[in-house]
Design a protein around this motif. Structure first.
Motif, PDB file in Angstrom:
ATOM      1  N   THR A   1       0.853  -1.195   0.000  1.00 34.88           N
ATOM      2  CA  THR A   1       0.000   0.000   0.000  1.00 34.88           C
ATOM      3  C   THR A   1       0.883   1.236   0.000  1.00 34.88           C
ATOM      4  N   ILE A   2       0.368   2.265  -0.650  1.00 36.55           N
ATOM      5  CA  ILE A   2       1.023   3.571  -0.654  1.00 36.55           C
ATOM      6  C   ILE A   2      -0.043   4.591  -0.275  1.00 36.55           C
ATOM      7  N   LYS A   3       0.237   5.365   0.737  1.00 40.64           N
ATOM      8  CA  LYS A   3      -0.690   6.411   1.153  1.00 40.64           C
ATOM      9  C   LYS A   3      -0.699   7.550   0.145  1.00 40.64           C
ATOM     10  N   LYS A   4      -1.807   8.259   0.085  1.00 44.96           N
ATOM     11  CA  LYS A   4      -1.910   9.433  -0.788  1.00 44.96           C
ATOM     12  C   LYS A   4      -0.718  10.353  -0.530  1.00 44.96           C
ATOM     13  N   GLY A   5      -0.047  10.748  -1.615  1.00 45.07           N
ATOM     14  CA  GLY A   5       1.120  11.617  -1.512  1.00 45.07           C
ATOM     15  C   GLY A   5       2.432  10.855  -1.413  1.00 45.07           C
ATOM     16  N   GLY A   6       2.361   9.549  -1.111  1.00 43.30           N
ATOM     17  CA  GLY A   6       3.567   8.726  -1.030  1.00 43.30           C
ATOM     18  C   GLY A   6       4.069   8.384  -2.425  1.00 43.30           C
ATOM     19  N   TYR A   7       5.275   7.858  -2.480  1.00 51.86           N
ATOM     20  CA  TYR A   7       5.906   7.580  -3.768  1.00 51.86           C
ATOM     21  C   TYR A   7       6.092   6.091  -4.016  1.00 51.86           C
ATOM     22  N   PHE A   8       5.772   5.684  -5.212  1.00 55.82           N
ATOM     23  CA  PHE A   8       6.089   4.364  -5.739  1.00 55.82           C
ATOM     24  C   PHE A   8       7.549   4.361  -6.185  1.00 55.82           C
ATOM     25  N   LEU A   9       7.986   5.492  -6.757  1.00 57.84           N
ATOM     26  CA  LEU A   9       9.346   5.636  -7.271  1.00 57.84           C
ATOM     27  C   LEU A   9       9.717   7.109  -7.280  1.00 57.84           C
ATOM     28  N   ARG A  10      10.984   7.389  -6.935  1.00 54.21           N
ATOM     29  CA  ARG A  10      11.508   8.757  -7.016  1.00 54.21           C
ATOM     30  C   ARG A  10      12.554   8.829  -8.119  1.00 54.21           C
ATOM     31  N   SER A  11      12.629   9.961  -8.782  1.00 50.19           N
ATOM     32  CA  SER A  11      13.649  10.133  -9.824  1.00 50.19           C
ATOM     33  C   SER A  11      15.030   9.983  -9.183  1.00 50.19           C
ATOM     34  N   GLY A  12      15.955   9.431  -9.959  1.00 48.88           N
ATOM     35  CA  GLY A  12      17.305   9.191  -9.470  1.00 48.88           C
ATOM     36  C   GLY A  12      17.493   7.829  -8.823  1.00 48.88           C
ATOM     37  N   ALA A  13      16.392   7.107  -8.612  1.00 48.69           N
ATOM     38  CA  ALA A  13      16.456   5.780  -7.979  1.00 48.69           C
ATOM     39  C   ALA A  13      16.301   4.691  -9.034  1.00 48.69           C
ATOM     40  N   TYR A  14      16.714   3.492  -8.682  1.00 50.93           N
ATOM     41  CA  TYR A  14      16.464   2.334  -9.533  1.00 50.93           C
ATOM     42  C   TYR A  14      15.063   1.828  -9.253  1.00 50.93           C
ATOM     43  N   CYS A  15      14.406   1.362 -10.270  1.00 48.26           N
ATOM     44  CA  CYS A  15      13.064   0.812 -10.108  1.00 48.26           C
ATOM     45  C   CYS A  15      13.196  -0.698  -9.989  1.00 48.26           C
ATOM     46  N   ASN A  16      12.873  -1.224  -8.836  1.00 51.75           N
ATOM     47  CA  ASN A  16      13.035  -2.650  -8.564  1.00 51.75           C
ATOM     48  C   ASN A  16      11.718  -3.399  -8.468  1.00 51.75           C
TER      49      ASN A  16
END
Length: 192
Positions: free
Chosen positions: A30-45
């Motif tokens: 789960t991701i709360k409203k406003g939370g991030y699934f992915l941020r720029s500069g990170a690897y997507c795993n």
């Protein structure tokens, strides 16, 4: 058969056993409203199936944010170039609402690819759908007027108009918020 197993069975024509194996590889997140699934500069795993909620995919440029898309329930989400090519992402993926996902991590994804023949078919179908989707989006952006793009959004994703801030939708359609509002007002008055 669980709902997610049934999704694989119906949408990819996999056997009940393959559907069960595939669904079991995904974990709940789960991701709360406003939370991030992915941020720029990170690897997507991770690759995730959206059970409930909305995720905005956007790029933060020096002078503005550009919304690439808003992902909705019953679709998969990831940064495909970052996930498949092991590059850092230049996109952010943020929850616009509380969001429930079913997620497979990169290592588990690779393991299924080695041990399960149906997984390659799944991968081919997902990548093919993404390619067709992006091809259609590019064509729409270069060939349709702003009003035609708005109408297409209204026809295909009407629910987004009440759930997503208008500036994100305008950006996604390649127009200013003022143009978006003007078109919305014009079409609303025509239907009244």
């Amino acid at each position: 058969m669980t709902e997610f197993e049934n999704y694989f069975h119906l949408n990819f024509n996999f056997s009940a056993d393959d559907s069960k194996t595939m669904a079991a590889a995904f974990r709940s997140e789960t991701i709360k409203k406003g939370g991030y699934f992915l941020r720029s500069g990170a690897y997507c795993n991770k690759l995730s199936y959206i059970e409930e909620g909305l995720l905005r995919i956007y790029v933060d440029l020096p002078n503005r944010e550009v919304t690439q898309w808003v992902s909705t329930p019953d679709t998969f989400v990831t940064d495909f170039s970052a996930f498949f090519y092991r590059q850092t992402s230049f996109r952010d993926i943020q929850a616009l609402t509380d969001t429930r996902l079913l997620t497979i991590d990169y290592q588990q994804y690779l393991e299924l690819g080695k041990t399960m023949p149906a997984w390659k078919e799944f991968e081919k179908i997902i990548i093919g759908k993404c390619f067709v989707f992006m091809e259609t989006r590019v064509f729409d952006l270069i060939s349709l007027s702003a009003e035609e793009r708005y109408k297409r959004l209204f026809e295909q994703n009407r629910e987004l108009l009440n759930q997503v801030p208008l500036q994100y939708l305008a950006s996604m359609l390649g127009m200013t918020p003022e143009t978006f509002s003007r078109i919305r007002k014009k079409l609303s008055s025509q239907s009244s």
